[in-house]
Design an enzyme around this catalytic site. Structure first.
Site, PDB file in Angstrom:
ATOM      1  N   SER A   1       4.083  -4.958   3.536  1.00 34.93           N
ATOM      2  CA  SER A   1       3.138  -3.600   3.896  1.00 34.93           C
ATOM      3  C   SER A   1       1.624  -3.762   3.884  1.00 34.93           C
ATOM      4  CB  SER A   1       3.334  -2.474   2.573  1.00 34.93           C
ATOM      5  OG  SER A   1       2.597  -1.345   2.645  1.00 34.93           O
TER       6      SER A   1
ATOM      7  N   TYR B   1       4.258  -0.574  -6.190  1.00 32.17           N
ATOM      8  CA  TYR B   1       4.969  -0.972  -5.023  1.00 32.17           C
ATOM      9  C   TYR B   1       4.182  -1.954  -4.083  1.00 32.17           C
ATOM     10  CZ  TYR B   1       5.876  -0.356   0.064  1.00 32.17           C
ATOM     11  OH  TYR B   1       6.087  -0.488   1.513  1.00 32.17           O
TER      12      TYR B   1
HETATM   13  N1  LIG Z   1       7.293   3.948   5.950  1.00 32.22           N
HETATM   14  C1  LIG Z   1       6.266   3.433   5.939  1.00 32.22           C
HETATM   15  O1  LIG Z   1       5.002   4.064   6.100  1.00 32.22           O
HETATM   16  C2  LIG Z   1       6.366   1.923   5.473  1.00 32.22           C
HETATM   17  C3  LIG Z   1       4.903   1.247   5.546  1.00 32.22           C
HETATM   18  C4  LIG Z   1       4.859  -0.142   5.233  1.00 32.22           C
HETATM   19  C5  LIG Z   1       6.036  -0.709   4.834  1.00 32.22           C
HETATM   20  N2  LIG Z   1       7.430  -0.092   4.796  1.00 32.22           N
HETATM   21  C6  LIG Z   1       8.518  -0.742   4.584  1.00 32.22           C
HETATM   22  O2  LIG Z   1       9.274  -0.809   5.385  1.00 32.22           O
HETATM   23  C7  LIG Z   1      10.683  -0.980   4.957  1.00 32.22           C
HETATM   24  C8  LIG Z   1      11.411   0.446   5.414  1.00 32.22           C
HETATM   25  O3  LIG Z   1      11.037   1.402   5.295  1.00 32.22           O
HETATM   26  P1  LIG Z   1      11.263   2.816   5.692  1.00 32.22           P
HETATM   27  O4  LIG Z   1      10.184   3.703   5.464  1.00 32.22           O
HETATM   28  O5  LIG Z   1      12.212   2.677   6.879  1.00 32.22           O
HETATM   29  O6  LIG Z   1      12.132   3.629   4.329  1.00 32.22           O
HETATM   30  P2  LIG Z   1      13.733   3.570   4.052  1.00 32.22           P
HETATM   31  O7  LIG Z   1      13.680   4.144   2.516  1.00 32.22           O
HETATM   32  O8  LIG Z   1      14.299   4.529   5.176  1.00 32.22           O
HETATM   33  O9  LIG Z   1      14.367   1.984   4.040  1.00 32.22           O
HETATM   34  C9  LIG Z   1      14.530   1.563   3.118  1.00 32.22           C
HETATM   35  C10 LIG Z   1      16.042   1.012   2.915  1.00 32.22           C
HETATM   36  O10 LIG Z   1      16.473   0.351   2.036  1.00 32.22           O
HETATM   37  C11 LIG Z   1      17.582   0.313   1.229  1.00 32.22           C
HETATM   38  N3  LIG Z   1      17.632  -0.121   0.015  1.00 32.22           N
HETATM   39  C12 LIG Z   1      17.208   0.283  -1.122  1.00 32.22           C
HETATM   40  N4  LIG Z   1      17.516  -0.466  -1.992  1.00 32.22           N
HETATM   41  C13 LIG Z   1      18.433  -1.178  -1.608  1.00 32.22           C
HETATM   42  C14 LIG Z   1      19.373  -2.381  -2.225  1.00 32.22           C
HETATM   43  N5  LIG Z   1      19.123  -2.674  -3.563  1.00 32.22           N
HETATM   44  N6  LIG Z   1      20.087  -2.823  -1.440  1.00 32.22           N
HETATM   45  C15 LIG Z   1      20.353  -2.807  -0.119  1.00 32.22           C
HETATM   46  N7  LIG Z   1      19.609  -1.657   0.490  1.00 32.22           N
HETATM   47  C16 LIG Z   1      18.559  -1.044  -0.295  1.00 32.22           C
HETATM   48  C17 LIG Z   1      17.556   2.006   1.380  1.00 32.22           C
HETATM   49  O11 LIG Z   1      18.977   2.344   1.334  1.00 32.22           O
HETATM   50  C18 LIG Z   1      17.075   2.170   2.611  1.00 32.22           C
HETATM   51  O12 LIG Z   1      17.993   2.373   3.931  1.00 32.22           O
HETATM   52  C19 LIG Z   1      10.529  -0.943   3.559  1.00 32.22           C
HETATM   53  O13 LIG Z   1      10.454  -2.534   3.246  1.00 32.22           O
HETATM   54  C20 LIG Z   1       9.400  -0.429   3.072  1.00 32.22           C
HETATM   55  O14 LIG Z   1       8.637  -0.869   1.850  1.00 32.22           O
HETATM   56  C21 LIG Z   1       7.273   1.111   5.030  1.00 32.22           C
END
Ligand SMILES: NC(=O)c1ccc[n+]([C@@H]2O[C@H](COP(=O)([O-])OP(=O)(O)OC[C@H]3O[C@@H](n4cnc5c(N)ncnc54)[C@H](O)[C@@H]3O)[C@@H](O)[C@H]2O)c1
Length: 261
Positions: free
Chosen positions: A154, A164
């Site tokens: 991120s 985080y």
């Molecule tokens: N949305 C943003 O602005 C953003 C920015 C930078 C990075 N990210 C990263 O991108 C990725 C996806 O983000 P998103 O926005 O789609 O969020 P999201 O919450 O939709 O996706 C995270 C997924 O991880 C799954 N998860 C959580 N714990 C788990 C476990 N123990 N085992 C298996 N699955 C598990 C959740 O069920 C969820 O589907 C993440 O790594 C997040 O940190 C997101």
């Protein structure tokens, strides 16, 4: 050899995407659909097995190959079962996208007061989970003569200003370490660092009218947040033979939020 755009294709490859079945509009879903469209057989893996099934059905409806697997990436046995299911269904593994993480549910926990249980849980999922998935797929990648691992970090790790962010910075360290140690075996390990993305989870954490979003919209070079689909091009580069000479890198896909030399 002359470069061809065909090198971005993933026909015959097998990809696992963790965290691909959660909230409706998620980055993992966009990654899984993108890899499927590029020709890969996709293992849609998530703690939310029902959501994984939905995304799997979307890939199949679009003409692709996929299976859905319920997994808890923090549990070694669960990860081993995920990898066995992938191998049984498609005969091996070429690509691992470590996308699952705790994010929106964390809010902004104060480092001064966070409990050891909370700290350990975040590191267990966001860092150890990625390590466990990598350890489980590496023998299968070796058997195929190479592979690609992409860790989802991120922009919030540059610099880390939250628990985080600390977990994502640790994942950058895992990325460069694995890249250094596996390069000779043609296993490329890279990271994607998204900026503020309008996934459902992103909007939950930082709603459109939040001060953080207002600040980003005033300062990010391109002045806009990104949609999950806007990350997929970078993923395809890092997962395909078009990216064969790229390893140990963090690709910032963020409209110019984190500007690095
Ligand atoms: N949305 C943003 O602005 C953003 C920015 C930078 C990075 N990210 C990263 O991108 C990725 C996806 O983000 P998103 O926005 O789609 O969020 P999201 O919450 O939709 O996706 C995270 C997924 O991880 C799954 N998860 C959580 N714990 C788990 C476990 N123990 N085992 C298996 N699955 C598990 C959740 O069920 C969820 O589907 C993440 O790594 C997040 O940190 C997101």
């Amino acid at each position: 050899m002359t470069f061809s755009a065909e090198q971005f294709r993933l026909d015959g490859k097998v990809a696992i995407v963790t965290g691909a079945g959660g909230r409706g509009n998620s980055i993992g879903r966009a990654y899984a659909l993108g890899l499927g469209n590029a020709g890969a057989a996709v293992v849609v893996a998530d703690l939310n097995a029902e959501g994984a099934k939905n995304v799997c059905n979307e890939i199949i409806a679009a003409g692709g190959k996929a299976i859905a697997v319920g997994v808890d990436i923090a549990k070694p046995e669960s990860v081993r079962n995920m990898v066995s299911a992938a191998s049984d269904a498609f005969g091996g593994i070429d690509i691992l996208v470590n996308n699952a993480a705790l994010m929106a549910e964390l809010g902004y926990l104060p480092a001064a007061d966070i409990s050891l249980e909370q700290w350990n849980r975040i590191m267990e999922v966001n860092v150890t989970g990625a390590l466990l998935c990598a350890q489980a797929v590496i023998p299968l990648m070796r058997a195929r003569g190479g592979g690609k691992i992409v860790n989802q970090v991120s922009g919030g790790a540059f610099p880390a200003q939250s628990i985080y962010g600390i977990s994502k910075l640790a994942l950058v360290g895992l990325t460069t370490t694995l890249a250094r140690q596996l390069g000779r075996e043609k296993i490329n390990v890279n990271a994607i660092a998204p900026g503020n993305v309008t996934s459902d989870a992103g909007k939950l954490l930082t709603p459109d009218d939040s001060p953080f979003v207002k600040l980003l919209e005033a300062t990010v070079a391109m002045r806009v947040r990104g949609a999950p689909d806007e990350l997929v091009g970078a993923l395809l580069l890092l997962c395909s033979s078009a990216g064969d000479w790229i390893t140990g890198q963090v690709m910032h896909v963020d409209g110019g939020w984190v500007l690095r030399p």
